[in-house]
Design an enzyme around this catalytic site. Structure first.
Site: not given
Length: 448
Positions: A172, A264
């Site tokens: 997600d 990330y």
């Protein structure tokens, strides 16, 4: 519209109440006949389940049945969909994943670098068992897996179940980022059409369009560089760690302005900065234990005590809504576009075919129909190939019980890069994961 039988694997997760609220929010799009929780931790699941009973009684009276169990046969029989969210070793092992690399000035993070490797090696065996169990009792059920680290888990499931076309690995995080894009643009996330490529937690948005075909990418870039970038999803909007993470997007965009990065990527592009920001005694795992876990359990206790939700604040989050809309598109042949993890097979034409890549796909009752990306630039290709090699070596090592391949994997990973450091981290991780990892074989040094 057929009502579905859903099993939530990992029913005791702290994300489960948010998932239930999302199922209620999305019940017109994904109507349910029954919900079943399955977890091996009976005590942990029971608290979440008893709170869920109250929520469903108030907000989903048309549901035929809800129950929870630790029995596989009872959980999976007649399931149409399984949402899988397991965490082998729990948050206690996550804390070790994060602390051990920090001891050696390497990134300590749940899904990236050494922590991701440790978590992946714990997850692979349990995920294979979960899929086998589901297939024994529900051979035709859709399995939607969002167990982390999704890249390593997806690679292992690709090898173990090469012909199972009803397993879909999803994350997600792209959706959570798109919620913030939507806020910038004054739109809803479902109004946006993304172009994206990469690996899980390692990718880039090349463009964002609206459903009328208008390109909105430059508007988003300007807004981020001028005004910064903040999380908007309800689950992370007030979380200091996530606020710092989203702020780092501005730095990444200034350094590498071609594409909009997945958050990330900060762990791979700025590993020294990430280490400097972390505290050994206040890891992300510890923050979750003292934050979300405590909050969810306190909320559950209040709901159970009151037999009502009137004294708690329950929220819908993108984590649940994204999963549910994915399921709806598969169940009802909607053909909606979502970013999912699939085998490359030429989608990224200058990347090996057996990579598990994260790209947009139209989701139909016959599965994902991914959109071709074409060639990607040298910089992104080089980064992806190093990360892909790391992921494949980790899965190789699990199957082959090979210490040396794990050492190779960590040495390749941009969060480590140093062979002596990689060996120190690996040896410490082996020690604390004795109850979870396979026993590893090690090649002996060549004698001179």
């Amino acid at each position: 519209m057929k009502r579905q039988n859903l099993v939530v694997v990992g029913g005791g997760s702290t994300y489960t109440l948010g998932m239930i609220m999302s199922l209620i929010e999305e019940k017109k799009n994904f109507p349910l006949k029954s919900i079943t929780f399955y977890d091996i931790n009976e005590e942990r699941q029971e608290k979440i389940a008893k709170a869920t009973e109250v929520i469903l009684r108030e907000k989903y009276p048309e549901l035929d049945s809800f129950h929870y169990t630790t029995d596989k046969k009872e959980a999976y029989t007649n399931a149409d969909f399984a949402f899988v969210q397991i965490r082998t070793g729990g948050l206690q092992m996550r804390e070790k994943d994060e602390q051990i690399p920090l001891k050696y000035d390497a990134v300590g993070q749940e899904t990236c670098g050494p922590g991701g490797m440790a978590y992946g090696l714990r997850s692979i065996g349990d995920m294979i068992n979960v899929v086998n169990d589901i297939r024994e009792y529900a051979p035709n059920a859709w399995i939607l897996n969002y167990t982390n680290p999704a890249a390593i888990v997806a690679e292992a499931l690709r090898r173990e179940f090469p012909h199972d076309d009803k397993i879909l690995n999803i994350c997600d995080m792209p959706a959570a980022i798109m919620v913030s894009y939507a806020k910038i643009l004054g739109k809803e996330i479902w109004d946006l059409v993304p172009e994206y490529f990469g690996l899980n937690h390692f990718g880039w948005f090349t463009n964002i369009y609206d459903k009328q075909g208008n390109r909105l990418t430059d508007d988003i870039k300007r807004a981020i560089t001028d005004n910064g970038f903040i999380p908007e999803d309800s689950e992370i909007v007030n979380d200091p760690s996530w606020i710092k993470t989203f702020k780092q997007v501005e730095t990444m965009l200034n350094d590498f302005p071609d594409y909009l990065p997945n958050t990330y990527l900060q762990y791979y592009l700025y590993p020294s900065d990430m280490v400097a920001k972390e505290e050994m005694t206040n890891t992300r795992a510890r923050q979750v234990i003292n934050g979300r876990e405590k909050r969810v359990h306190t909320m559950s206790d209040q709901i159970i005590k009151d037999q009502s939700t009137e004294n708690v604040e329950l929220e819908v989050d993108i984590h649940g809504c994204y999963m549910i809309r994915v399921a709806a598109s598969l169940a009802y042949n909607n053909g909606d576009t979502f970013i999912v993890i699939v085998e490359n097979n030429g989608l990224i034409s200058n990347l090996q075919s057996d990579a598990m890549v994260e790209v947009p796909a139209a989701l139909t009752s016959r599965g994902p129909k991914p959109y071709a990306v074409g060639e990607i630039p040298t910089f992104q290709k080089g980064l992806i190939e190093g990360q892909l090699a790391f992921e494949k070596l980790v899965v190789d090592a699990w199957y082959e019980r090979d210490y040396n391949k794990l050492l190779q994997a960590l040495t390749l990973n941009r969060a480590v890069v140093d062979a002596p450091k990689a060996r120190q981290i690996l040896d410490d991780l082996i020690e604390v994961n004795k109850d979870y990892w396979p026993e590893l074989k090690q090649l002996q040094p060549v004698q001179g």
